[in-house]
Motif scaffolding. Structure first.
Motif, PDB file in Angstrom:
ATOM      1  N   ALA A 155     -55.179  61.061  90.016  1.00 50.32           N
ATOM      2  CA  ALA A 155     -54.107  60.124  90.310  1.00 50.32           C
ATOM      3  C   ALA A 155     -52.983  60.192  89.283  1.00 50.32           C
ATOM      4  N   ALA A 156     -53.110  61.052  88.283  1.00 47.60           N
ATOM      5  CA  ALA A 156     -52.049  61.174  87.278  1.00 47.60           C
ATOM      6  C   ALA A 156     -50.758  61.593  87.974  1.00 47.60           C
ATOM      7  N   PRO A 157     -49.622  60.972  87.576  1.00 39.26           N
ATOM      8  CA  PRO A 157     -48.358  61.298  88.245  1.00 39.26           C
ATOM      9  C   PRO A 157     -47.985  62.777  88.152  1.00 39.26           C
ATOM     10  N   VAL A 158     -48.319  63.405  87.037  1.00 37.92           N
ATOM     11  CA  VAL A 158     -48.022  64.833  86.856  1.00 37.92           C
ATOM     12  C   VAL A 158     -49.251  65.476  86.233  1.00 37.92           C
ATOM     13  N   SER A 159     -49.808  66.483  86.902  1.00 39.03           N
ATOM     14  CA  SER A 159     -50.992  67.140  86.349  1.00 39.03           C
ATOM     15  C   SER A 159     -50.972  68.627  86.666  1.00 39.03           C
ATOM     16  N   LEU A 160     -51.649  69.371  85.820  1.00 37.38           N
ATOM     17  CA  LEU A 160     -51.766  70.826  85.975  1.00 37.38           C
ATOM     18  C   LEU A 160     -53.129  71.130  86.575  1.00 37.38           C
ATOM     19  N   GLN A 161     -53.149  71.875  87.671  1.00 36.27           N
ATOM     20  CA  GLN A 161     -54.389  72.199  88.371  1.00 36.27           C
ATOM     21  C   GLN A 161     -55.007  73.483  87.803  1.00 36.27           C
ATOM     22  N   ARG A 162     -56.245  73.732  88.162  1.00 39.70           N
ATOM     23  CA  ARG A 162     -56.942  74.923  87.662  1.00 39.70           C
ATOM     24  C   ARG A 162     -56.276  76.213  88.095  1.00 39.70           C
ATOM     25  N   ASP A 163     -55.654  76.200  89.286  1.00 36.57           N
ATOM     26  CA  ASP A 163     -54.999  77.421  89.774  1.00 36.57           C
ATOM     27  C   ASP A 163     -53.600  77.610  89.196  1.00 36.57           C
ATOM     28  N   GLY A 164     -53.196  76.717  88.283  1.00 36.06           N
ATOM     29  CA  GLY A 164     -51.888  76.845  87.635  1.00 36.06           C
ATOM     30  C   GLY A 164     -50.780  76.082  88.317  1.00 36.06           C
ATOM     31  N   ALA A 165     -51.065  75.448  89.455  1.00 36.67           N
ATOM     32  CA  ALA A 165     -50.051  74.661  90.153  1.00 36.67           C
ATOM     33  C   ALA A 165     -49.884  73.308  89.475  1.00 36.67           C
ATOM     34  N   ILE A 166     -48.721  72.728  89.611  1.00 42.39           N
ATOM     35  CA  ILE A 166     -48.454  71.381  89.116  1.00 42.39           C
ATOM     36  C   ILE A 166     -48.504  70.432  90.305  1.00 42.39           C
ATOM     37  N   THR A 167     -49.232  69.326  90.134  1.00 46.26           N
ATOM     38  CA  THR A 167     -49.275  68.298  91.166  1.00 46.26           C
ATOM     39  C   THR A 167     -48.454  67.122  90.706  1.00 46.26           C
ATOM     40  N   MET A 168     -47.488  66.720  91.539  1.00 44.25           N
ATOM     41  CA  MET A 168     -46.715  65.517  91.264  1.00 44.25           C
ATOM     42  C   MET A 168     -46.033  65.067  92.551  1.00 44.25           C
ATOM     43  N   ALA A 169     -45.757  63.786  92.615  1.00 42.22           N
ATOM     44  CA  ALA A 169     -45.101  63.177  93.769  1.00 42.22           C
ATOM     45  C   ALA A 169     -45.826  63.533  95.063  1.00 42.22           C
ATOM     46  N   GLY A 170     -47.159  63.620  94.987  1.00 43.25           N
ATOM     47  CA  GLY A 170     -47.951  63.892  96.181  1.00 43.25           C
ATOM     48  C   GLY A 170     -47.870  65.320  96.678  1.00 43.25           C
ATOM     49  N   ARG A 171     -47.337  66.229  95.870  1.00 41.42           N
ATOM     50  CA  ARG A 171     -47.197  67.624  96.284  1.00 41.42           C
ATOM     51  C   ARG A 171     -47.791  68.553  95.233  1.00 41.42           C
ATOM     52  N   THR A 172     -48.243  69.706  95.697  1.00 40.98           N
ATOM     53  CA  THR A 172     -48.717  70.755  94.804  1.00 40.98           C
ATOM     54  C   THR A 172     -47.628  71.800  94.727  1.00 40.98           C
ATOM     55  N   LEU A 173     -47.150  72.067  93.510  1.00 44.39           N
ATOM     56  CA  LEU A 173     -45.955  72.890  93.321  1.00 44.39           C
ATOM     57  C   LEU A 173     -46.249  74.158  92.530  1.00 44.39           C
ATOM     58  N   LYS A 174     -45.736  75.257  93.053  1.00 43.94           N
ATOM     59  CA  LYS A 174     -45.770  76.533  92.343  1.00 43.94           C
ATOM     60  C   LYS A 174     -44.408  77.169  92.489  1.00 43.94           C
ATOM     61  N   CYS A 175     -44.054  77.995  91.547  1.00 43.92           N
ATOM     62  CA  CYS A 175     -42.772  78.701  91.591  1.00 43.92           C
ATOM     63  C   CYS A 175     -43.068  80.197  91.590  1.00 43.92           C
ATOM     64  N   GLY A 176     -43.554  80.693  92.719  1.00 43.63           N
ATOM     65  CA  GLY A 176     -43.907  82.103  92.801  1.00 43.63           C
ATOM     66  C   GLY A 176     -44.983  82.443  91.786  1.00 43.63           C
ATOM     67  N   SER A 177     -44.751  83.508  91.033  1.00 45.74           N
ATOM     68  CA  SER A 177     -45.733  83.935  90.030  1.00 45.74           C
ATOM     69  C   SER A 177     -45.424  83.376  88.647  1.00 45.74           C
ATOM     70  N   VAL A 178     -44.446  82.472  88.554  1.00 42.83           N
ATOM     71  CA  VAL A 178     -44.071  81.879  87.269  1.00 42.83           C
ATOM     72  C   VAL A 178     -45.203  80.978  86.784  1.00 42.83           C
ATOM     73  N   ARG A 179     -45.516  81.054  85.487  1.00 41.17           N
ATOM     74  CA  ARG A 179     -46.602  80.248  84.909  1.00 41.17           C
ATOM     75  C   ARG A 179     -46.094  78.847  84.600  1.00 41.17           C
ATOM     76  N   ASN A 180     -46.832  77.834  85.031  1.00 42.55           N
ATOM     77  CA  ASN A 180     -46.478  76.434  84.776  1.00 42.55           C
ATOM     78  C   ASN A 180     -47.178  75.938  83.518  1.00 42.55           C
ATOM     79  N   VAL A 181     -46.444  75.181  82.709  1.00 43.18           N
ATOM     80  CA  VAL A 181     -46.986  74.613  81.474  1.00 43.18           C
ATOM     81  C   VAL A 181     -46.548  73.156  81.396  1.00 43.18           C
ATOM     82  N   LEU A 182     -47.444  72.263  80.953  1.00 47.00           N
ATOM     83  CA  LEU A 182     -47.094  70.876  80.680  1.00 47.00           C
ATOM     84  C   LEU A 182     -47.069  70.680  79.173  1.00 47.00           C
ATOM     85  N   ASP A 183     -45.986  70.072  78.677  1.00 41.86           N
ATOM     86  CA  ASP A 183     -45.849  69.840  77.240  1.00 41.86           C
ATOM     87  C   ASP A 183     -45.147  68.505  77.020  1.00 41.86           C
TER      88      ASP A 183
END
Length: 202
Positions: A27-55
């Motif tokens: 339920a965290a508003p912004v979280s990083l999934q095991r597959d590297g996608a970011i979940t936020m605003a009820g959506r799972t987000l990826k930007c092609g092959s770009v690596r997502n990082v939370l800081d």
């Protein structure tokens, strides 16, 4: 009997902690999934092959660097959901259109309209998130970005309307850039003149 009750009580507490921890993570508003996608605003987000990082130490909502997209979950949670999605897609846009901020804004608007989560109200929220920021060496002013958002939104909604109606805009007829030029006057020789045959009388 008391030991069994105690063990059952401990198991119940551990079970509730496990489930509440899992719920809090999902339920965290912004979280990083095991597959590297970011979940936020009820959506799972990826930007092609770009690596997502939370800081959470990042001084901005998000930044794009070659091959990586960094988001600040602490700052993003203070923004409306539409702004969170826009920030992600703006930074993703840099990986599609380059370093130009206005073009990245426009790319994000186009994606938001196409995916159906960006409307006029959300656009106003995005504009508000810019504040009345003055121009900097890396970003245009908030006012300039808001004006650009309006133009991009109008163009994107028109594209979407045209696509959903199934009609394609007619191409303008080619314009004659210059008229015919007379090279030299003359008469067509008889052997070059086309042969016309009179139609038989009825």
């Amino acid at each position: 009997m008391r030991v069994e009750r105690s063990l059952a009580a401990v198991a119940a507490v551990l079970l509730s902690l496990t489930y509440s921890g899992a719920w809090a993570q999902s339920a965290a508003p912004v979280s990083l999934q095991r597959d590297g996608a970011i979940t936020m605003a009820g959506r799972t987000l990826k930007c092609g092959s770009v690596r997502n990082v939370l800081d959470s130490r990042l001084p901005n909502l998000g930044i794009a660097s070659p091959g990586v997209l960094i988001m600040n979950p602490r700052l993003l949670t203070k923004q409306p959901q539409t702004v969170r999605l826009f920030v992600f897609l703006h930074e993703c846009g840099h990986h599609h259109v380059g370093g130009n901020e206005l073009r990245a804004d426009c790319w994000a608007v186009g994606e938001g309209v196409r995916e159906g989560w960006l409307d006029r109200k959300g656009l106003a929220q995005v504009c508000t998130s810019f504040g009345d920021a003055p121009p900097t060496p890396t970003h245009p002013s908030g006012r300039q970005r808001c004006g650009n958002l309006d133009r991009c939104f109008a163009a994107a909604t028109e594209r979407q309307r045209t696509a959903s109606s199934g009609s394609t805009p007619k191409a303008a007829p080619p314009k004659l850039t210059s008229g015919p030029t007379l090279i030299r006057p003359g008469v067509v020789p008889e052997q070059e003149a086309p042969a016309f045959q009179a139609a038989p009388a009825p």
